[in-house]
Write a protein that holds these residues in place. Structure first.
Motif, PDB file in Angstrom:
ATOM      1  N   ALA A  65      -2.162   6.328   2.447  1.00 46.87           N
ATOM      2  CA  ALA A  65      -2.682   6.914   3.267  1.00 46.87           C
ATOM      3  C   ALA A  65      -2.540   8.231   3.576  1.00 46.87           C
ATOM      4  O   ALA A  65      -3.578   8.939   3.881  1.00 46.87           O
ATOM      5  CB  ALA A  65      -2.510   5.896   4.165  1.00 46.87           C
ATOM      6  N   ASP A  66      -1.760   8.620   3.127  1.00 50.77           N
ATOM      7  CA  ASP A  66      -0.974   9.889   3.521  1.00 50.77           C
ATOM      8  C   ASP A  66      -1.485  11.246   2.091  1.00 50.77           C
ATOM      9  O   ASP A  66      -2.195  11.953   2.498  1.00 50.77           O
ATOM     10  CB  ASP A  66       0.611  10.231   2.934  1.00 50.77           C
ATOM     11  CG  ASP A  66       1.055   9.766   4.299  1.00 50.77           C
ATOM     12  OD1 ASP A  66       0.596   9.773   5.451  1.00 50.77           O
ATOM     13  OD2 ASP A  66       2.390   9.237   3.979  1.00 50.77           O
ATOM     14  N   ARG A 117      -5.787  11.362   3.516  1.00 47.76           N
ATOM     15  CA  ARG A 117      -5.724  12.295   4.281  1.00 47.76           C
ATOM     16  C   ARG A 117      -5.372  13.741   3.858  1.00 47.76           C
ATOM     17  O   ARG A 117      -6.844  14.404   4.013  1.00 47.76           O
ATOM     18  CB  ARG A 117      -4.582  11.784   4.950  1.00 47.76           C
ATOM     19  CG  ARG A 117      -5.025  12.964   6.612  1.00 47.76           C
ATOM     20  CD  ARG A 117      -3.727  11.993   7.336  1.00 47.76           C
ATOM     21  NE  ARG A 117      -2.013  12.587   7.556  1.00 47.76           N
ATOM     22  CZ  ARG A 117      -1.926  11.303   7.243  1.00 47.76           C
ATOM     23  NH1 ARG A 117      -2.704  10.079   6.977  1.00 47.76           N
ATOM     24  NH2 ARG A 117      -0.317  11.396   7.125  1.00 47.76           N
ATOM     25  N   GLN A 118      -4.920  14.164   3.232  1.00 43.88           N
ATOM     26  CA  GLN A 118      -3.976  15.532   2.898  1.00 43.88           C
ATOM     27  C   GLN A 118      -5.196  15.286   1.630  1.00 43.88           C
ATOM     28  O   GLN A 118      -5.550  16.971   1.714  1.00 43.88           O
ATOM     29  CB  GLN A 118      -3.359  15.767   1.965  1.00 43.88           C
ATOM     30  CG  GLN A 118      -2.715  16.893   1.785  1.00 43.88           C
ATOM     31  CD  GLN A 118      -1.390  17.607   1.663  1.00 43.88           C
ATOM     32  OE1 GLN A 118      -0.622  16.725   2.191  1.00 43.88           O
ATOM     33  NE2 GLN A 118      -1.174  17.930   0.136  1.00 43.88           N
TER      34      GLN A 118
END
Length: 343
Positions: free
Chosen positions: A13-14, A17-18
């Motif tokens: 998820a990180d 998102r980035q």
């Protein structure tokens, strides 16, 4: 692009998102799916690198339907030749981030059960079988499951096989002794009838006999002793040749280095000097052979395991060719256990 501060391990998820994409896109990039634009793929990979993201192997296996595991079915895994083959397998698989699941076979029943289990999908991506011949029905089970299979030290026309020309190797060993001047040459090998279908010792004996015939030396069956593949058994067989025979041999060809070590042990117990009183040659060139100065026929054991791994991984990546047989190079390694007969 500034990395997201994250004291914990980065998650998918990180990364999403980035990179400004969905989690599904990151998953497709991780699995090398073609349906991702080049610029998006580049951006996602850059974020993965910046965040030092380590994808879950379990998740990747679920998404690809693979286990990242290669199964190796090996009879008598503690035998030195088996260990060296496994060393080559592990070296290649580790470098490619695959695990190896080892299935030892000590009994015929174990062989049948392991093969049946591994021919079912989900246990391994591919299978290498060492020294065990397969029947047509067993091969069909693997083929129907779509599991790549390779034979190492065994052969079948429908499969990729990596083998040694054991007849040639037996002749190579025997010719060496003949060229030194020996005419009474004993053979110590495996019992020809065994529950696993092993044929290497019998093939090496055939090469031994062919070399004698080629040199005009009459074959003497009383100089052939065979039994269970074991150093102590080989030592007992050697004593039968050297003590119980009216015309003992001046040289002995052992069908493996393990058996040759037994021959050397018997000679030592009988007070015979090697090579002055008895020349000894083995087969395989296992690691201990050079430490005891054993003359032997070398087959590339570790290299054969590495080659089997490369061929299996090629099959998994879609590079597998039609079934073929690869013959390993053999060479004579002369050390200190062979010389001209003393008389």
């Amino acid at each position: 692009m500034e990395p997201v501060p994250n004291p914990k391990a980065a998650t998918i998820a990180d990364v999403a998102r980035q990179a400004g994409v969905g989690i599904g896109t990151v998953s497709r990039v991780l699995n090398d799916a073609p349906s991702v634009a080049d610029e998006t793929r580049r951006r996602v990979k850059q974020v993965i690198k910046e965040l030092d993201y380590q994808p879950s192997q379990v998740a990747r296996n679920l998404s690809t339907g693979r286990t990242s595991t290669i199964a190796a079915v090996v009879p008598f895994v503690t035998h030195p030749s088996s260990i060296e083959r496994l060393r080559g397998l592990v070296r290649v698989l580790t470098a490619r981030r695959y695990d190896m699941a080892l299935y030892d076979v000590e009994l015929r029943e174990q062989r049948d059960e392991q093969l049946k289990r591994l021919s079912a999908p989900g246990r391994a991506d591919a299978v290498v079988i060492v020294s065990l011949p397969l029947g047509t029905a067993e091969i069909r089970r693997f083929q129907s499951s779509g599991i790549p299979l390779i034979l190492l030290d065994a052969h079948h026309a429908q499969l990729n096989s990596i083998v040694t020309d054991n007849v040639l190797g037996g002749a190579l060993a025997t010719r060496h002794l003949i060229e030194l001047g020996h005419t009474r040459i004993g053979f110590v090998g495996d019992a020809p009838v065994n529950p696993y279908g092993f044929t290497s010792s019998a093939d090496r004996r055939s090469g031994y006999r062919a070399a004698l015939t080629e040199a005009g030396i009459a074959f003497d069956s009383s100089l052939v002793k065979e039994g269970v593949h074991d150093g102590d058994v080989a030592a007992g067989l050697t004593e039968q040749l050297l003590v119980g025979h009216p015309h003992p041999p001046t040289a002995i060809f052992a069908a493996s280095d393990t058996q040759a070590l037994g021959v050397l042990d018997a000679a030592r117990r009988l007070g015979l000097r090697v090579p002055e009183d008895l020349s000894v040659i083995g087969f395989d060139d296992i690691e201990v052979a050079r430490h005891v100065g054993l003359t032997t026929v070398r087959q590339p054991l570790e290299e054969s395991g590495a080659l089997a791994a490369e061929m299996l991984l090629g099959s998994l990546s879609g590079d597998g060719a039609a079934a073929s047989t690869t013959y390993l190079d053999l060479s004579l390694t002369v050390r200190s256990t062979t010389s001209q007969p003393s008389s």
